[in-house]
Design an enzyme around this catalytic site. Structure first.
Site, PDB file in Angstrom:
ATOM      1  N   GLU A   1       0.834  -1.196   0.000  1.00 37.87           N
ATOM      2  CA  GLU A   1       0.000   0.000   0.000  1.00 37.87           C
ATOM      3  C   GLU A   1       0.872   1.249   0.000  1.00 37.87           C
ATOM      4  O   GLU A   1       1.962   1.262   0.566  1.00 37.87           O
ATOM      5  CB  GLU A   1      -0.887   0.004   1.250  1.00 37.87           C
ATOM      6  CG  GLU A   1      -1.785  -1.217   1.304  1.00 37.87           C
ATOM      7  CD  GLU A   1      -2.711  -1.225   2.508  1.00 37.87           C
ATOM      8  OE1 GLU A   1      -3.910  -1.426   2.306  1.00 37.87           O
ATOM      9  OE2 GLU A   1      -2.254  -1.028   3.639  1.00 37.87           O
TER      10      GLU A   1
ATOM     11  N   CYS B   1      -1.503   6.478  10.053  1.00 37.66           N
ATOM     12  CA  CYS B   1      -0.323   5.833  10.629  1.00 37.66           C
ATOM     13  C   CYS B   1      -0.704   4.548  11.340  1.00 37.66           C
ATOM     14  O   CYS B   1      -1.618   4.538  12.157  1.00 37.66           O
ATOM     15  CB  CYS B   1       0.321   6.734  11.677  1.00 37.66           C
ATOM     16  SG  CYS B   1       0.955   8.241  11.026  1.00 37.66           S
TER      17      CYS B   1
END
Ligand code: SAH
Length: 343
Positions: free
Chosen positions: A90, A333
Site C-alpha cells: 500500500e 499511521c
C-alpha cells in the site's frame, strides 16, 4: 528479464557500454521512465532501434498492477498494488497546503510486531526490491496523476532500515536530477530504532530527514510496546541518535504515539523531556493512536493529549501534534497492513 529500475544511472550506463552503445543513452532512458512516465521501450523515440529492441529483450519497466484506490473524505488517497507474487503493498498520497506527500512501503509485511501497529499483523514476507519501491513512486506520480508529488516518506508498511541497501539505492535514484529529482531534504526515513542502520545512515552524506519511532521514555514501557527495544534498548538508541546528530548536523524527529493507559501519563512526559534535553536539534511529533480493530489500543482522551503536549512545551521541547489523516480508509499511521490476493 530484469527490472530496469533496480539499476542506478551508472549501472545502466555500464550495461549499455557492455552492449557497445553510447553511455549517454542511460540519461535518456532514465528521463523516459521517471520524468515522462513511459512504460514501453519501443516508445523511446530518441534511442537507436537496435538498443530499444535489446532493452525490450532484457528488461521490464513495471511488473505490478494497481488493484484499487481508496479515497478518504479528507483528501487522502490509498493505493493497493498487487505484486507479481500475489501479495499487496500500500502507498498513500497525503495532500497538504504546500506539499503533496507520498507515503511509501518498503517491505511486504513487517517483522517488528509493535503492539499498536497493523503492519506486523500478517507477519513478514519479504523485502521490496529497489525497483518495486521506485514503482510505487512511479505509480503515484504518473499513473495516478499526482505530478506535484513533492515529498516522500518511508512510513508505509515495513521497516525501512531492515531493507537498507534496496532503500538507499531507491533514495539515490529518487534524488537524481535525471529521475524524480526530489531533494533529499524532502525524503523522510522512519525507523523503529535499528541502531546499526542509524549508524550507517550517518555516514551516507545524504541530507535526508530521519524520524525515530520512540513511543515510550523508559525501557519497561518501550519493551512492552515495541519488541525491538529488547534488542536495541533506549540508552543505546539515544546514544546512536546523538551521534547521528553530531555527525550530520541534522535534526531528528521523534515519533511518539499516545496510547491510552500505556505511555501518556505525565511521568512519561517528564522522562521524555529528560531524554531529549541532551539531544540538540530534535523535536517530538505526537500522534494520538489510531485504532486498529484487532489490537486493543486507542488514543487517550483529548485533555490528556493536551496535558502531555503542554508539559513537553513547558520544558522546552519542540513539539507538534499530528492530525490523523485517512482514518476512514485505514490509511492513517499504523493502519497499513499486509494483504494477500484472495484466490
Ligand atoms: N517501521 C517504521 C516505519 C513505519 S512509519 C517505523 O516504525 O518508524 C509508521 C509510523 O506510524 C511509526 O511511527 C509507527 O510507530 C506509527 N504507528 C504505528 N501504529 C500506529 C497507530 N496505531 N496509531 C498511530 N501511529 C502508529
Amino acid at each position: 528479464m530484469r527490472d530496469i529500475k533496480d539499476l542506478t544511472l551508472e549501472e545502466l550506463r555500464q550495461v549499455l557500454q557492455g552492449w557497445k552503445q553510447a553511455g549517454f543513452h542511460a540519461r535518456q532512458i532514465f528521463s523516459w521512465i521517471y520524468k515522462k512516465g513511459i512504460q514501453d521501450f519501443s516508445q523511446m523515440s530518441d534511442l537507436p532501434a537496435d538498443l530499444r529492441r535489446r532493452l525490450q529483450e532484457n528488461f521490464f519497466i513495471l511488473d505490478f498492477r494497481l488493484a484499487r484506490v481508496f479515497q478518504s473524505g479528507d483528501g487522502t488517497e490509498k493505493s493497493l498494488f498487487a505484486l507479481k507474487d500475489k501479495s499487496f503493498i500500500e502507498a498513500v498520497i497525503i495532500p497538504a497546503e504546500k506539499r503533496l506527500t507520498g507515503c511509501v512501503s518498503t517491505q511486504v509485511g513487517c517483522r517488528f510486531n509493535c503492539r499498536f501497529c497493523a503492519s506486523g499483523l500478517g507477519g513478514f514476507k519479504r523485502n521490496l526490491t529497489t525497483g518495486e519501491i521506485l514503482g510505487e513512486v512511479l505509480y503515484l506520480k504518473n499513473n495516478l496523476g499526482h505530478k506535484r508529488l513533492s515529498h516522500i516518506v518511508f512510513m508505509g508498511v515495513g521497516e525501512p532500515l531492515d531493507n537498507y541497501n534496496n532503500l538507499l539505492k531507491a533514495i539515490r535514484i529518487i534524488n537524481s536530477g535525471y529521475s524524480f529529482n526530489i531533494a533529499a531534504r524532502r525524503i523522510t526515513i522512519s525507523t523503529c530504532g535499528i541502531i546499526p542502520g542509524i549508524k550507517r545512515l550517518a555516514d551516507e552524506g545524504l541530507q535526508i530527514e530521519l524520524s525515530v519511532s520512540l513511543h515510550a521514555s523508559d525501557d519497561k514501557t518501550r519493551s512492552a510496546l515495541m519488541l525491538v527495544n529488547r534488542k536495541y534498548p533506549l540508552k543505546d538508541l539515544i546514544a546512536a541518535c546523538s551521534e547521528y546528530i553530531k555527525k550530520t548536523n541534522r535534526q531528528i524527529t521523534f515519533e511518539y504515539v499516545l496510547i491510552k493507559n500505556a505511555n501518556s501519563d505525565l511521568q512519561s512526559a517528564r522522562n521524555l523531556s529528560t531524554i531529549l534535553k541532551d539531544l540538540n536539534l530534535s523535536k517530538v511529533n505526537l500522534i494520538p493512536c489510531n485504532t486498529v480493530r484487532e489490537l486493543k489500543v486507542g488514543p487517550p482522551d483529548k485533555p490528556q493529549v493536551l496535558l502531555f503536549r503542554d508539559y513537553l512545551l513547558k520544558s522546552g521541547v519542540k513539539v507538534t501534534l499530528r492530525k490523523p489523516r485517512g482514518q476512514d480508509i485505514e490509511a492513517a499511521c499504523g493502519q497499513l497492513r499486509l494483504r494477500y490476493e484472495k484466490k
